[in-house]
Design a protein around this motif. Sequence first.
Motif, PDB file in Angstrom:
ATOM      1  N   LEU A 106       0.819  -1.201   0.000  1.00  0.00           N
ATOM      2  CA  LEU A 106       0.000   0.000   0.000  1.00  0.00           C
ATOM      3  C   LEU A 106       0.860   1.260   0.000  1.00  0.00           C
ATOM      4  O   LEU A 106       0.521   2.253  -0.633  1.00  0.00           O
ATOM      5  N   LYS A 107       1.986   1.221   0.733  1.00  0.00           N
ATOM      6  CA  LYS A 107       2.885   2.366   0.739  1.00  0.00           C
ATOM      7  C   LYS A 107       3.445   2.604  -0.659  1.00  0.00           C
ATOM      8  O   LYS A 107       3.624   3.750  -1.089  1.00  0.00           O
ATOM      9  N   ALA A 108       3.737   1.525  -1.380  1.00  0.00           N
ATOM     10  CA  ALA A 108       4.274   1.665  -2.728  1.00  0.00           C
ATOM     11  C   ALA A 108       3.255   2.302  -3.666  1.00  0.00           C
ATOM     12  O   ALA A 108       3.619   3.031  -4.596  1.00  0.00           O
ATOM     13  N   LEU A 109       1.966   2.053  -3.426  1.00  0.00           N
ATOM     14  CA  LEU A 109       0.925   2.602  -4.282  1.00  0.00           C
ATOM     15  C   LEU A 109       0.715   4.091  -4.063  1.00  0.00           C
ATOM     16  O   LEU A 109       0.031   4.743  -4.846  1.00  0.00           O
ATOM     17  N   ASP A 110       1.271   4.639  -2.995  1.00  0.00           N
ATOM     18  CA  ASP A 110       1.131   6.068  -2.738  1.00  0.00           C
ATOM     19  C   ASP A 110       1.749   6.912  -3.840  1.00  0.00           C
ATOM     20  O   ASP A 110       1.398   8.078  -4.000  1.00  0.00           O
ATOM     21  N   SER A 111       2.683   6.348  -4.591  1.00  0.00           N
ATOM     22  CA  SER A 111       3.344   7.084  -5.660  1.00  0.00           C
ATOM     23  C   SER A 111       2.749   6.792  -7.035  1.00  0.00           C
ATOM     24  O   SER A 111       3.267   7.277  -8.047  1.00  0.00           O
ATOM     25  N   GLU A 112       1.677   6.013  -7.082  1.00  0.00           N
ATOM     26  CA  GLU A 112       1.065   5.672  -8.362  1.00  0.00           C
ATOM     27  C   GLU A 112       0.281   6.859  -8.918  1.00  0.00           C
ATOM     28  O   GLU A 112      -0.102   7.778  -8.191  1.00  0.00           O
ATOM     29  N   LEU A 113       0.029   6.822 -10.227  1.00  0.00           N
ATOM     30  CA  LEU A 113      -0.828   7.822 -10.849  1.00  0.00           C
ATOM     31  C   LEU A 113      -2.224   7.740 -10.249  1.00  0.00           C
ATOM     32  O   LEU A 113      -2.700   6.664  -9.877  1.00  0.00           O
ATOM     33  N   GLY A 114      -2.877   8.875 -10.155  1.00  0.00           N
ATOM     34  CA  GLY A 114      -4.228   8.906  -9.617  1.00  0.00           C
ATOM     35  C   GLY A 114      -4.297   9.155  -8.134  1.00  0.00           C
ATOM     36  O   GLY A 114      -5.387   9.373  -7.602  1.00  0.00           O
ATOM     37  N   VAL A 115      -3.160   9.101  -7.438  1.00  0.00           N
ATOM     38  CA  VAL A 115      -3.131   9.407  -6.005  1.00  0.00           C
ATOM     39  C   VAL A 115      -2.924  10.911  -5.872  1.00  0.00           C
ATOM     40  O   VAL A 115      -1.801  11.412  -5.832  1.00  0.00           O
ATOM     41  N   THR A 116      -4.021  11.643  -5.866  1.00  0.00           N
ATOM     42  CA  THR A 116      -3.969  13.101  -5.858  1.00  0.00           C
ATOM     43  C   THR A 116      -4.864  13.659  -4.758  1.00  0.00           C
ATOM     44  O   THR A 116      -5.789  12.983  -4.295  1.00  0.00           O
ATOM     45  N   PRO A 117      -4.581  14.903  -4.316  1.00  0.00           N
ATOM     46  CA  PRO A 117      -5.452  15.540  -3.318  1.00  0.00           C
ATOM     47  C   PRO A 117      -6.855  15.735  -3.899  1.00  0.00           C
ATOM     48  O   PRO A 117      -7.015  15.838  -5.119  1.00  0.00           O
ATOM     49  N   PRO A 118      -7.900  15.790  -3.086  1.00  0.00           N
ATOM     50  CA  PRO A 118      -7.842  15.745  -1.620  1.00  0.00           C
ATOM     51  C   PRO A 118      -7.936  14.331  -1.028  1.00  0.00           C
ATOM     52  O   PRO A 118      -7.706  14.142   0.146  1.00  0.00           O
ATOM     53  N   LEU A 119      -8.277  13.322  -1.847  1.00  0.00           N
ATOM     54  CA  LEU A 119      -8.493  11.983  -1.306  1.00  0.00           C
ATOM     55  C   LEU A 119      -7.196  11.214  -1.126  1.00  0.00           C
ATOM     56  O   LEU A 119      -7.114  10.342  -0.260  1.00  0.00           O
ATOM     57  N   GLY A 120      -6.185  11.513  -1.946  1.00  0.00           N
ATOM     58  CA  GLY A 120      -4.956  10.737  -1.872  1.00  0.00           C
ATOM     59  C   GLY A 120      -5.199   9.303  -2.323  1.00  0.00           C
ATOM     60  O   GLY A 120      -5.920   9.060  -3.288  1.00  0.00           O
ATOM     61  N   PHE A 121      -4.589   8.351  -1.628  1.00  0.00           N
ATOM     62  CA  PHE A 121      -4.822   6.942  -1.951  1.00  0.00           C
ATOM     63  C   PHE A 121      -6.134   6.506  -1.323  1.00  0.00           C
ATOM     64  O   PHE A 121      -6.254   6.391  -0.111  1.00  0.00           O
ATOM     65  N   VAL A 141       7.046  14.962 -23.914  1.00  0.00           N
ATOM     66  CA  VAL A 141       8.369  14.457 -23.558  1.00  0.00           C
ATOM     67  C   VAL A 141       8.683  14.727 -22.093  1.00  0.00           C
ATOM     68  O   VAL A 141       9.301  13.887 -21.423  1.00  0.00           O
ATOM     69  N   ASP A 142       8.278  15.868 -21.590  1.00  0.00           N
ATOM     70  CA  ASP A 142       8.593  16.244 -20.213  1.00  0.00           C
ATOM     71  C   ASP A 142       7.886  15.300 -19.238  1.00  0.00           C
ATOM     72  O   ASP A 142       6.652  15.198 -19.261  1.00  0.00           O
ATOM     73  N   PRO A 143       8.607  14.572 -18.368  1.00  0.00           N
ATOM     74  CA  PRO A 143       7.976  13.618 -17.445  1.00  0.00           C
ATOM     75  C   PRO A 143       6.969  14.267 -16.500  1.00  0.00           C
ATOM     76  O   PRO A 143       5.922  13.685 -16.214  1.00  0.00           O
ATOM     77  N   ALA A 144       7.268  15.475 -16.002  1.00  0.00           N
ATOM     78  CA  ALA A 144       6.358  16.148 -15.076  1.00  0.00           C
ATOM     79  C   ALA A 144       5.051  16.512 -15.762  1.00  0.00           C
ATOM     80  O   ALA A 144       3.961  16.333 -15.207  1.00  0.00           O
ATOM     81  N   GLU A 145       5.139  17.001 -16.993  1.00  0.00           N
ATOM     82  CA  GLU A 145       3.930  17.353 -17.743  1.00  0.00           C
ATOM     83  C   GLU A 145       3.122  16.106 -18.068  1.00  0.00           C
ATOM     84  O   GLU A 145       1.883  16.106 -17.988  1.00  0.00           O
ATOM     85  N   LYS A 146       3.824  15.023 -18.414  1.00  0.00           N
ATOM     86  CA  LYS A 146       3.134  13.769 -18.747  1.00  0.00           C
ATOM     87  C   LYS A 146       2.393  13.230 -17.533  1.00  0.00           C
ATOM     88  O   LYS A 146       1.230  12.785 -17.646  1.00  0.00           O
ATOM     89  N   GLU A 147       3.038  13.258 -16.362  1.00  0.00           N
ATOM     90  CA  GLU A 147       2.373  12.795 -15.148  1.00  0.00           C
ATOM     91  C   GLU A 147       1.149  13.636 -14.832  1.00  0.00           C
ATOM     92  O   GLU A 147       0.096  13.119 -14.453  1.00  0.00           O
ATOM     93  N   PHE A 148       1.274  14.949 -15.023  1.00  0.00           N
ATOM     94  CA  PHE A 148       0.140  15.847 -14.768  1.00  0.00           C
ATOM     95  C   PHE A 148      -1.024  15.527 -15.704  1.00  0.00           C
ATOM     96  O   PHE A 148      -2.181  15.427 -15.262  1.00  0.00           O
ATOM     97  N   LYS A 149      -0.739  15.352 -16.988  1.00  0.00           N
ATOM     98  CA  LYS A 149      -1.803  15.069 -17.960  1.00  0.00           C
ATOM     99  C   LYS A 149      -2.474  13.730 -17.681  1.00  0.00           C
ATOM    100  O   LYS A 149      -3.699  13.595 -17.808  1.00  0.00           O
ATOM    101  N   LEU A 150      -1.677  12.714 -17.295  1.00  0.00           N
ATOM    102  CA  LEU A 150      -2.249  11.404 -17.003  1.00  0.00           C
ATOM    103  C   LEU A 150      -3.132  11.455 -15.755  1.00  0.00           C
ATOM    104  O   LEU A 150      -4.182  10.800 -15.690  1.00  0.00           O
TER     105      LEU A 150
END
Length: 207
Positions: free
Chosen positions: A39-54, A164-173
């Motif tokens: 579960l701790k590892a999933l904290d860094s997965e896509l979709g874990v965003t505020p306000p609910l988090g994981f 190409v930018d990883p930060a932008e890609k993560e944001f869009k996903l």
Amino acid sequence: GIVWATRGPSTMMRAILVVLPGLAAAFVAPARPAATLALKALDSELGVTPPLGFWDPAGLAASGTPEDFARRRAVELKHGRVAMAAFVGYLVPEVFKFPGYISTSSDLKFEDVPNGLNAISVVPGIGWAQIVMVIGWLEIGPYLTPKSDVTGDLGWPYFGRKIVDPAEKEFKLNVELNNGRAAMFGIMGLMMQDAINGEVYIGPFAE
């Protein structure tokens, strides 16, 4: 006569010592280090965003494997994409309808088809068959396997541009995931409103 067997103090003490650890263990919660680490590892997965988090109220991630998580993420993405298309498709006919005929043999125009759930009984059966055939072809054809190791990657560029930018890609996903989640609630709300009221009210501009 009847002879009653008796246990000496040493025998009773040994029995108590054997039973006590088992009783104590019954009141101790079992440790689940593997599940906690997963579960701790999933904290860094896509979709874990505020306000609910994981957010996993059903606890599915704790009992699943990485393969289970990847499959569920693919299903979530697919349902979210379908819901976003359905939500837009529910609203567009309120303000615009294609010209021409949906069925020339039935003399049925697009403008004659009611909006929302009322269209189900009006669209000809061959029309629904065509929709099912196209969806089936997409499922077993070009969309059967992802184009990379990223879940849900269908090889489509972002509005014709490869990010190409990883930060932008993560944001869009993350935006896609959250919009898909909102759309799943949204389309269900529209369908419930349509089923109860017989129509969907989206604002005075659509009247």
